[in-house]
Write an enzyme that holds these catalytic residues in place. Structure first.
Site, PDB file in Angstrom:
ATOM      1  N   CYS A 135     -46.927  -7.227 -96.693  1.00  0.00           N
ATOM      2  CA  CYS A 135     -46.151  -6.967 -95.587  1.00  0.00           C
ATOM      3  C   CYS A 135     -47.044  -5.869 -94.802  1.00  0.00           C
ATOM      4  O   CYS A 135     -47.087  -4.650 -95.396  1.00  0.00           O
ATOM      5  CB  CYS A 135     -44.626  -6.510 -96.018  1.00  0.00           C
ATOM      6  SG  CYS A 135     -43.754  -5.659 -94.545  1.00  0.00           S
TER       7      CYS A 135
ATOM      8  N   CYS B 231     -44.206  -2.784 -93.650  1.00  0.00           N
ATOM      9  CA  CYS B 231     -43.742  -1.736 -94.322  1.00  0.00           C
ATOM     10  C   CYS B 231     -43.693  -2.579 -95.789  1.00  0.00           C
ATOM     11  O   CYS B 231     -44.813  -2.313 -96.491  1.00  0.00           O
ATOM     12  CB  CYS B 231     -42.055  -1.721 -93.953  1.00  0.00           C
ATOM     13  SG  CYS B 231     -41.441  -3.184 -93.286  1.00  0.00           S
ATOM     14  N   SER B 232     -42.675  -3.125 -96.092  1.00  0.00           N
ATOM     15  CA  SER B 232     -42.578  -3.728 -97.651  1.00  0.00           C
ATOM     16  C   SER B 232     -41.626  -4.693 -97.855  1.00  0.00           C
ATOM     17  O   SER B 232     -41.190  -4.987 -98.720  1.00  0.00           O
ATOM     18  CB  SER B 232     -42.254  -2.432 -98.482  1.00  0.00           C
ATOM     19  OG  SER B 232     -41.134  -1.920 -98.220  1.00  0.00           O
ATOM     20  N   CYS B 233     -41.669  -5.623 -96.828  1.00  0.00           N
ATOM     21  CA  CYS B 233     -40.461  -6.891 -96.753  1.00  0.00           C
ATOM     22  C   CYS B 233     -40.965  -7.759 -98.008  1.00  0.00           C
ATOM     23  O   CYS B 233     -42.265  -7.878 -98.230  1.00  0.00           O
ATOM     24  CB  CYS B 233     -40.580  -7.742 -95.685  1.00  0.00           C
ATOM     25  SG  CYS B 233     -40.135  -6.595 -94.097  1.00  0.00           S
TER      26      CYS B 233
HETATM   27 FE    FE Z   1     -41.669  -4.848 -94.561  1.00  0.00          FE
END
Ligand code: FE
Length: 207
Positions: free
Chosen positions: A109, A112-114
């Site tokens: 991602c 961010c951190s999806c």
């Molecule tokens: Fe994300």
């Protein structure tokens, strides 16, 4: 991993201590109930986690028609398995891609951190690291090599950028010499890292 990430050895322990202190403070201030954190942890231990993804992968390995449905309409194919909690947070718009003899998939991602929580659980800390997120795009083969997954030059590497619109996960290749294993035994071989594309599923005979 050492070349990729340069963290203190005690990083996890230090984070855990910080979290415990925060939790105690939030409970004392009445922001959190004393069982709130336990309820969330229990959710990620029993309802949403990589054990779901592993069962999906094992089913896809054993049933090529299921695998086609999974690649074609991932949420619908996951719904066939009747797992609880699939509509929970970060469970919208999940999409599976399959590794093959000619393609290796890597999920990141960049923003961010999806991450597809219902099938993979919560992402590891390095998934959120800006170094991983940028290098994964710029030089995926180098990153994969550092993870211990060298990809031969004649194999295509596809990098998938998870977002709020689509949360990707990988169906790894079924390992050699696994013909004798049943679905549960196959699922036990599948790690979250394999479903992110930073690991392969080892052959059971190599164990
Ligand atoms: Fe994300």
């Amino acid at each position: 991993m050492a070349a990729l990430f340069d963290y203190d050895e005690n990083r996890e322990a230090a984070s855990a201590a910080k979290v415990r202190a925060l939790e105690a403070l939030l409970i004392k201030k009445g922001v959190l109930g004393s069982d709130s954190v336990d309820a969330v942890l229990s959710h990620f231990e029993t309802v949403a986690g990589p054990f779901n993804g592993a069962r999906i992968v094992a089913r896809a390995w054993l049933d090529s028609a299921y695998k086609r449905r999974l690649l074609d309409d991932t949420p619908k194919a996951i719904a066939e398995l009747n797992f609880p909690g699939m509509n929970g947070a970060e469970g919208e718009h999940m999409k599976a891609v399959a590794n093959s003899e000619s393609v290796h998939n890597l999920v990141i991602c960049t923003l961010c951190s999806c991450y597809p929580w219902p099938v993979l659980g919560l992402p590891p800390y390095w998934y959120k690291d800006p170094v991983f997120r940028s290098r994964g795009v710029r030089e995926p083969r180098a990153v994969l090599r550092e993870f211990g997954v060298p990809i031969s030059a004649d194999k295509e590497v596809k990098v998938w950028d998870s977002s709020a619109q689509i949360r990707w996960f990988v169906i790894p290749e079924r390992p050699a010499h696994s013909e004798h294993l049943n679905e549960a035994q196959l699922a036990a071989l599948v790690t979250p890292e394999a479903m992110m594309g930073v690991a392969l599923v080892p052959s059971p005979s190599a164990a």
